[in-house]
Design an enzyme around this catalytic site. Sequence first.
Site, PDB file in Angstrom:
ATOM      1  N   ARG A 157     -10.844  -4.148   9.221  1.00  0.00           N
ATOM      2  CA  ARG A 157     -11.746  -3.009   9.012  1.00  0.00           C
ATOM      3  C   ARG A 157     -13.038  -3.154   9.812  1.00  0.00           C
ATOM      4  NH1 ARG A 157     -10.589  -0.834   2.869  1.00  0.00           N
ATOM      5  NH2 ARG A 157      -8.371  -0.493   3.215  1.00  0.00           N
ATOM      6  N   ASN A 217     -16.867  -5.620   0.783  1.00  0.00           N
ATOM      7  CA  ASN A 217     -17.784  -5.473  -0.336  1.00  0.00           C
ATOM      8  C   ASN A 217     -18.376  -6.818  -0.696  1.00  0.00           C
ATOM      9  OD1 ASN A 217     -16.049  -6.794  -2.201  1.00  0.00           O
ATOM     10  ND2 ASN A 217     -14.920  -4.886  -2.492  1.00  0.00           N
ATOM     11  N   GLU A 234     -14.565   1.791   3.752  1.00  0.00           N
ATOM     12  CA  GLU A 234     -15.074   0.586   3.078  1.00  0.00           C
ATOM     13  C   GLU A 234     -14.584  -0.609   3.879  1.00  0.00           C
ATOM     14  OE1 GLU A 234     -13.691  -0.209  -0.985  1.00  0.00           O
ATOM     15  OE2 GLU A 234     -13.954  -2.328  -0.512  1.00  0.00           O
ATOM     16  N   GLU A 276       0.823  -1.213   0.000  1.00  0.00           N
ATOM     17  CA  GLU A 276       0.000   0.000   0.000  1.00  0.00           C
ATOM     18  C   GLU A 276       0.854   1.258   0.000  1.00  0.00           C
ATOM     19  OE1 GLU A 276      -3.193   0.238  -0.408  1.00  0.00           O
ATOM     20  OE2 GLU A 276      -4.099  -1.663   0.186  1.00  0.00           O
ATOM     21  N   GLU A 304     -13.165 -14.943   2.966  1.00  0.00           N
ATOM     22  CA  GLU A 304     -13.635 -14.764   1.589  1.00  0.00           C
ATOM     23  C   GLU A 304     -14.738 -15.776   1.326  1.00  0.00           C
ATOM     24  OE1 GLU A 304     -12.802 -12.587  -0.688  1.00  0.00           O
ATOM     25  OE2 GLU A 304     -13.149 -13.483  -2.661  1.00  0.00           O
ATOM     26  N   ARG A 309      -5.701   0.507   6.896  1.00  0.00           N
ATOM     27  CA  ARG A 309      -5.057   0.239   5.612  1.00  0.00           C
ATOM     28  C   ARG A 309      -3.692  -0.343   5.908  1.00  0.00           C
ATOM     29  NH1 ARG A 309      -6.060   1.232   0.601  1.00  0.00           N
ATOM     30  NH2 ARG A 309      -7.727   2.655   1.133  1.00  0.00           N
TER      31      ARG A 309
HETATM   32  P1  ATP Z   1      -9.463   0.468  -0.841  1.00  0.00           P
HETATM   33  O1  ATP Z   1     -10.249   1.281  -1.829  1.00  0.00           O
HETATM   34  O2  ATP Z   1      -9.726   0.811   0.584  1.00  0.00           O
HETATM   35  O3  ATP Z   1      -8.015   0.359  -1.178  1.00  0.00           O
HETATM   36  P2  ATP Z   1      -9.979  -1.859  -2.323  1.00  0.00           P
HETATM   37  O4  ATP Z   1     -11.026  -1.387  -3.259  1.00  0.00           O
HETATM   38  O5  ATP Z   1      -8.565  -1.948  -2.774  1.00  0.00           O
HETATM   39  O6  ATP Z   1     -10.041  -1.008  -0.960  1.00  0.00           O
HETATM   40  P3  ATP Z   1     -10.898  -4.517  -2.519  1.00  0.00           P
HETATM   41  O7  ATP Z   1      -9.879  -4.874  -3.518  1.00  0.00           O
HETATM   42  O8  ATP Z   1     -12.284  -4.316  -2.952  1.00  0.00           O
HETATM   43  O9  ATP Z   1     -10.429  -3.240  -1.704  1.00  0.00           O
HETATM   44  O10 ATP Z   1     -10.808  -5.564  -1.324  1.00  0.00           O
HETATM   45  C1  ATP Z   1     -11.942  -6.034  -0.626  1.00  0.00           C
HETATM   46  C2  ATP Z   1     -11.829  -5.848   0.859  1.00  0.00           C
HETATM   47  O11 ATP Z   1     -10.538  -6.199   1.335  1.00  0.00           O
HETATM   48  C3  ATP Z   1     -12.010  -4.413   1.333  1.00  0.00           C
HETATM   49  O12 ATP Z   1     -13.356  -4.092   1.454  1.00  0.00           O
HETATM   50  C4  ATP Z   1     -11.319  -4.439   2.675  1.00  0.00           C
HETATM   51  O13 ATP Z   1     -12.151  -4.994   3.661  1.00  0.00           O
HETATM   52  C5  ATP Z   1     -10.172  -5.386   2.440  1.00  0.00           C
HETATM   53  N1  ATP Z   1      -8.928  -4.668   2.141  1.00  0.00           N
HETATM   54  C6  ATP Z   1      -8.426  -4.331   0.923  1.00  0.00           C
HETATM   55  N2  ATP Z   1      -7.257  -3.692   1.037  1.00  0.00           N
HETATM   56  C7  ATP Z   1      -6.992  -3.623   2.364  1.00  0.00           C
HETATM   57  C8  ATP Z   1      -5.918  -3.102   3.137  1.00  0.00           C
HETATM   58  N3  ATP Z   1      -4.872  -2.527   2.556  1.00  0.00           N
HETATM   59  N4  ATP Z   1      -5.977  -3.198   4.480  1.00  0.00           N
HETATM   60  C9  ATP Z   1      -7.026  -3.790   5.091  1.00  0.00           C
HETATM   61  N5  ATP Z   1      -8.068  -4.317   4.427  1.00  0.00           N
HETATM   62  C10 ATP Z   1      -8.059  -4.257   3.083  1.00  0.00           C
HETATM   63 ZN    ZN Z   2     -13.182 -12.521  -4.404  1.00  0.00          ZN
HETATM   64 MG    MG Z   3      -6.921  -0.706  -2.517  1.00  0.00          MG
END
Ligand code: ATP
Ligand code: ZN
Ligand code: MG
Length: 500
Positions: free
Chosen positions: A466, A433, A430, A333, A350, A342
């Site tokens: 989260r 999802n 978020e 990240e 999952e 984050r």
């Molecule tokens: P963001 O916009 O916050 O970076 P993302 O759109 O990259 O999230 P997705 O790829 O949709 O996230 O991942 C699904 C879920 O995984 C998220 O809703 C969150 O709960 C979790 N998630 C994703 N990235 C992270 C992270 N860096 N730290 C903690 N949880 C995460």
């Molecule tokens: Zn998936």
């Molecule tokens: Mg992301």
Amino acid sequence: MEFILDAVLYLSQPLEAELGSFLSEGAKLLDKGAPKGQGAVLVNWLLEGDMLKLKIKSGTYVRPHDAVYRLRNYLAEKIGREYKTGIRSVKGVRYEISFMLEHEPKEKISIPFVKELNFEGKTCRILLLDLDEVFLRNNYVDRIISLIKEKVDEQAYAGKDEHHEITWSSPKKKHAGKIDPTEEMKKRGWIKHRGRGQWIYGPTATRIIKTMESIVEDKLLKSLGFTEVIIPKAVTWDVWKRSGHAKSIYNEIYYLSPPKSRDPAYWEEVVDLYRITGEIPLDKIKERMDYPIGGVSYAQCPPFWPLFSNKTLSLEQMPVTVFDRSGPSMRYESGGLHGIERVDEFHRIEVIWIGTYEQVKDLHQKIIDQYRLIFNDILDLEWRMAWVTPWFMAQEGLHGLADEKHVVGTVDFESYLPYKGSRKESEWLEFQNASNNGMKYPQGFNVKLSGGQQLYSGCTGIGLERWLASFLAQKGLDPEYWPKAFKKRVGVLPEEFILL
Ligand code: ATP
Ligand code: ZN
Ligand code: MG
């Protein structure tokens, strides 16, 4: 569309012969499969020693890089029989292509293999030079054209925000204050920061997370009949090629490389250097590492799909309903880290469902209903749902788009974090999802359904860090103020370690 290819067929020996009749017969093949008169055309040719030079032109049908092989195959047989001469190889000397775009490009772009790239309004003209057989035979040309179109589309969507349409909001709730859960937990010794974007969760934080897991188990997984599987966390390139992630995730992967050799002698210098200096000799290690085989779990479900790839699932057994919680995901990240919200290493449950269009749509809805129950009745959160650009479109740069019918696509679940500011102005978190991924995975992994219906799938990633952040930010760290239903499940909190 216009394609003009200058190609050379290299013969097995220099030849002096009158090839005119062979070539005009061969050229007739270039119309096959195209509407009459719209196939490729052999514009001219020249035999020079062991080189047969060809100029081939086409519109949309029978592209010259295919046409040249039709000619090659035809001629190989004819001149083989007549002159005992073979055709060794094909080369594209110069390939000029022009085609129309949907949008006018906003900025210059560069594309591998392309020597010149010009735009004139919505027309794109490219020049390719020195093309080998791998290039010509494997349809790189069509992929280059698609890539240019996609990049121009991405430019058109680049300025757009992600589609974000709030579809449901809980009532406003009273919160325990404006605490930043990471800071509070740190103070109490519940968690400790390690490395980049990684935390150790002590007994109390873990108890809360595990209680959340047990709620998911009871209220969602058991009640909807999901069974547990173990999905690999080391993900190889073949998986990401098929899932579509290989198109974009390189800047966020933690790469996985095996050693070039397992022989201790090969590593002796590294071992010795460490034993003398007490430092890890990183440059020497890097030299001994092989190319990455892939990376650590990014999205959790893609490495499940090879279980079914190139197979047909039985309609009677549908829907497939499984979940995985066998290990962490990792994402680089970089600067975006913030507390436990984050992180680079995170934990998710999952949940995956696969079936017919109706089954997948129906389960998506049922899962959302169960979440609603959990967040309203047990965790008592202030949260909302939004219909957003699905991840698989966002990943291809197609921001701002979403299915208007709200069937195939992504619902984001967002929580209000009081410490971040007002409800209106602050960014909500978020915390998970739930997506109907449409035909994306069955197509990518070539999975079919008996009886001939199209297969669909969905997944939802429950981000446990989260969930924890959302809950504590609203309810505080003191169990006295936690909602009854949750408190009962947590039981007596474990003792933290006393550090003297
Ligand atoms: P963001 O916009 O916050 O970076 P993302 O759109 O990259 O999230 P997705 O790829 O949709 O996230 O991942 C699904 C879920 O995984 C998220 O809703 C969150 O709960 C979790 N998630 C994703 N990235 C992270 C992270 N860096 N730290 C903690 N949880 C995460
Ligand atoms: Zn998936
Ligand atoms: Mg992301």
